[in-house]
Every structure is written in C-alpha cells, then in structure tokens.
Motif scaffolding. Sequence first.
Motif, PDB file in Angstrom:
ATOM      1  N   LEU A  18      41.273  48.716 -31.613  1.00  0.00           N
ATOM      2  CA  LEU A  18      42.154  49.888 -31.672  1.00  0.00           C
ATOM      3  C   LEU A  18      42.634  50.299 -30.283  1.00  0.00           C
ATOM      4  O   LEU A  18      43.831  50.516 -30.081  1.00  0.00           O
ATOM      5  N   VAL A  19      41.731  50.410 -29.336  1.00  0.00           N
ATOM      6  CA  VAL A  19      42.129  50.897 -28.009  1.00  0.00           C
ATOM      7  C   VAL A  19      42.943  49.877 -27.231  1.00  0.00           C
ATOM      8  O   VAL A  19      43.671  50.249 -26.306  1.00  0.00           O
ATOM      9  N   SER A  20      42.864  48.603 -27.603  1.00  0.00           N
ATOM     10  CA  SER A  20      43.664  47.594 -26.908  1.00  0.00           C
ATOM     11  C   SER A  20      45.001  47.326 -27.596  1.00  0.00           C
ATOM     12  O   SER A  20      45.842  46.622 -27.052  1.00  0.00           O
ATOM     13  N   SER A  26      50.580  53.050 -26.788  1.00  0.00           N
ATOM     14  CA  SER A  26      51.851  53.765 -26.624  1.00  0.00           C
ATOM     15  C   SER A  26      51.778  55.166 -27.222  1.00  0.00           C
ATOM     16  O   SER A  26      52.247  56.135 -26.617  1.00  0.00           O
ATOM     17  N   ALA A  27      51.193  55.277 -28.386  1.00  0.00           N
ATOM     18  CA  ALA A  27      51.059  56.591 -29.036  1.00  0.00           C
ATOM     19  C   ALA A  27      50.186  57.519 -28.191  1.00  0.00           C
ATOM     20  O   ALA A  27      50.514  58.700 -28.018  1.00  0.00           O
ATOM     21  N   ARG A  28      49.108  57.006 -27.661  1.00  0.00           N
ATOM     22  CA  ARG A  28      48.248  57.821 -26.808  1.00  0.00           C
ATOM     23  C   ARG A  28      48.977  58.265 -25.538  1.00  0.00           C
ATOM     24  O   ARG A  28      48.828  59.398 -25.106  1.00  0.00           O
ATOM     25  N   GLU A  29      49.752  57.377 -24.962  1.00  0.00           N
ATOM     26  CA  GLU A  29      50.517  57.729 -23.759  1.00  0.00           C
ATOM     27  C   GLU A  29      51.516  58.844 -24.060  1.00  0.00           C
ATOM     28  O   GLU A  29      51.692  59.763 -23.259  1.00  0.00           O
ATOM     29  N   LYS A  30      52.167  58.766 -25.210  1.00  0.00           N
ATOM     30  CA  LYS A  30      53.110  59.815 -25.607  1.00  0.00           C
ATOM     31  C   LYS A  30      52.386  61.145 -25.802  1.00  0.00           C
ATOM     32  O   LYS A  30      52.887  62.193 -25.392  1.00  0.00           O
ATOM     33  N   LEU A  35      50.890  66.555 -23.552  1.00  0.00           N
ATOM     34  CA  LEU A  35      49.851  67.483 -23.104  1.00  0.00           C
ATOM     35  C   LEU A  35      49.976  67.830 -21.621  1.00  0.00           C
ATOM     36  O   LEU A  35      49.550  68.903 -21.204  1.00  0.00           O
ATOM     37  N   ALA A  36      50.585  66.938 -20.848  1.00  0.00           N
ATOM     38  CA  ALA A  36      50.791  67.201 -19.418  1.00  0.00           C
ATOM     39  C   ALA A  36      52.025  68.062 -19.162  1.00  0.00           C
ATOM     40  O   ALA A  36      52.208  68.580 -18.060  1.00  0.00           O
ATOM     41  N   ASP A  37      52.875  68.222 -20.174  1.00  0.00           N
ATOM     42  CA  ASP A  37      54.112  69.000 -20.046  1.00  0.00           C
ATOM     43  C   ASP A  37      53.839  70.422 -20.521  1.00  0.00           C
ATOM     44  O   ASP A  37      53.920  70.736 -21.714  1.00  0.00           O
ATOM     45  N   GLU A  38      53.509  71.290 -19.575  1.00  0.00           N
ATOM     46  CA  GLU A  38      53.096  72.660 -19.923  1.00  0.00           C
ATOM     47  C   GLU A  38      54.164  73.424 -20.698  1.00  0.00           C
ATOM     48  O   GLU A  38      53.841  74.179 -21.612  1.00  0.00           O
ATOM     49  N   SER A  39      55.435  73.220 -20.350  1.00  0.00           N
ATOM     50  CA  SER A  39      56.484  73.965 -21.059  1.00  0.00           C
ATOM     51  C   SER A  39      56.607  73.489 -22.505  1.00  0.00           C
ATOM     52  O   SER A  39      56.808  74.290 -23.417  1.00  0.00           O
ATOM     53  N   GLN A  92      51.399  61.319 -33.123  1.00  0.00           N
ATOM     54  CA  GLN A  92      50.412  61.837 -34.081  1.00  0.00           C
ATOM     55  C   GLN A  92      50.522  61.120 -35.415  1.00  0.00           C
ATOM     56  O   GLN A  92      49.506  60.778 -36.028  1.00  0.00           O
ATOM     57  N   ASP A  93      51.749  60.905 -35.883  1.00  0.00           N
ATOM     58  CA  ASP A  93      51.953  60.215 -37.159  1.00  0.00           C
ATOM     59  C   ASP A  93      51.388  58.800 -37.105  1.00  0.00           C
ATOM     60  O   ASP A  93      50.755  58.337 -38.060  1.00  0.00           O
ATOM     61  N   ILE A  94      51.629  58.108 -35.997  1.00  0.00           N
ATOM     62  CA  ILE A  94      51.134  56.742 -35.853  1.00  0.00           C
ATOM     63  C   ILE A  94      49.609  56.721 -35.872  1.00  0.00           C
ATOM     64  O   ILE A  94      48.996  55.956 -36.616  1.00  0.00           O
ATOM     65  N   LEU A  95      48.998  57.575 -35.058  1.00  0.00           N
ATOM     66  CA  LEU A  95      47.535  57.599 -34.975  1.00  0.00           C
ATOM     67  C   LEU A  95      46.905  58.052 -36.289  1.00  0.00           C
ATOM     68  O   LEU A  95      45.897  57.494 -36.731  1.00  0.00           O
ATOM     69  N   ARG A  96      47.522  59.030 -36.935  1.00  0.00           N
ATOM     70  CA  ARG A  96      47.017  59.498 -38.226  1.00  0.00           C
ATOM     71  C   ARG A  96      47.129  58.388 -39.266  1.00  0.00           C
ATOM     72  O   ARG A  96      46.220  58.191 -40.082  1.00  0.00           O
ATOM     73  N   GLY A  97      48.222  57.654 -39.237  1.00  0.00           N
ATOM     74  CA  GLY A  97      48.415  56.554 -40.180  1.00  0.00           C
ATOM     75  C   GLY A  97      47.366  55.466 -40.013  1.00  0.00           C
ATOM     76  O   GLY A  97      46.825  54.952 -40.997  1.00  0.00           O
ATOM     77  N   ILE A  98      47.073  55.130 -38.760  1.00  0.00           N
ATOM     78  CA  ILE A  98      46.043  54.121 -38.502  1.00  0.00           C
ATOM     79  C   ILE A  98      44.687  54.624 -38.984  1.00  0.00           C
ATOM     80  O   ILE A  98      43.924  53.885 -39.612  1.00  0.00           O
TER      81      ILE A  98
END
Length: 133
Positions: A18-20, A26-30, A35-39, A92-98
């Motif tokens: 999974l992690v590789s 890509s989903a985790r990076e997004k 989360l890094a974009d405070e606004s 989120q949709d991708i990770l939830r689907g997996i």
Amino acid sequence: MKASPQITSKIVELCETLVSDAEVQSAREKAEAFLADESAVSLYREMATLGRSLHQKQHHGEEPTGEEVSRFTDLQDKCEENQAISSFLEAQDILRGIAEVVNGYVGKSLERGKVPTEAEVFPQGCGEGCGCH
C-alpha cells in the motif's frame, strides 16, 4: 487478541504494498499538501463547521435562515474552486476506496472462511434489503 505470525507477516506485506503504490503515494501527497495550506484548511473547516451547525438546526426542527444557507452555499462554492481542497477530497476518495476494498475482502474471508471472489465482495445490483424492492 494477537494475530498469528503468518497473518501479521501478510498484513505487513500488504501495508508495504500500500505505501509503495503510486496511486496511494499521490493521494497522500495531495492530502499533505492540503494540510500544509492553512488558508485551504481554514476555508474547509469553516464550511464543514457551518454545515454541521445547519444540520443540527434541522435535526432539532429549526429552519436555517436564508443568510445561513447563503453563507454555506458561498463557502461550498469557494471550496469547490479551491484546487488544494479539490485535490484533498479526491485523495480522500481514493484512500477510502482502497480501504473499502481491503476491508471488503478481509471481512468476507473471515465471514465465509474462504477467499471471496470480487463479485462476492462487491455484488452487482442492489440486492435484498436496499429499500428499492
């Protein structure tokens, strides 16, 4: 209860896969970029908080004011236009689907005592108990 060493080994192997996986990475990076974009986080949080508040009002038999509905709609529109939020929701949709696929196969395996087919895990059609019959 602790899983047997064989099960634990296979779970670790699945997690390594999974992690590789490029799609998961890509989903985790997004998600991390969001989360890094405070606004973007602030805007999304404001929309979600107002949405919960309006839902609670309706749940208690109160009608939201036109101003509240308008504000919520405006926030929704801004969220939809925000690329960081859109990418986060897609991730989120991708990770939830997996997670649903993994849980579906594991759950059916434990339930039935055999490795399920894809059709057993994800039956086509609505089946019994869906409310449409």
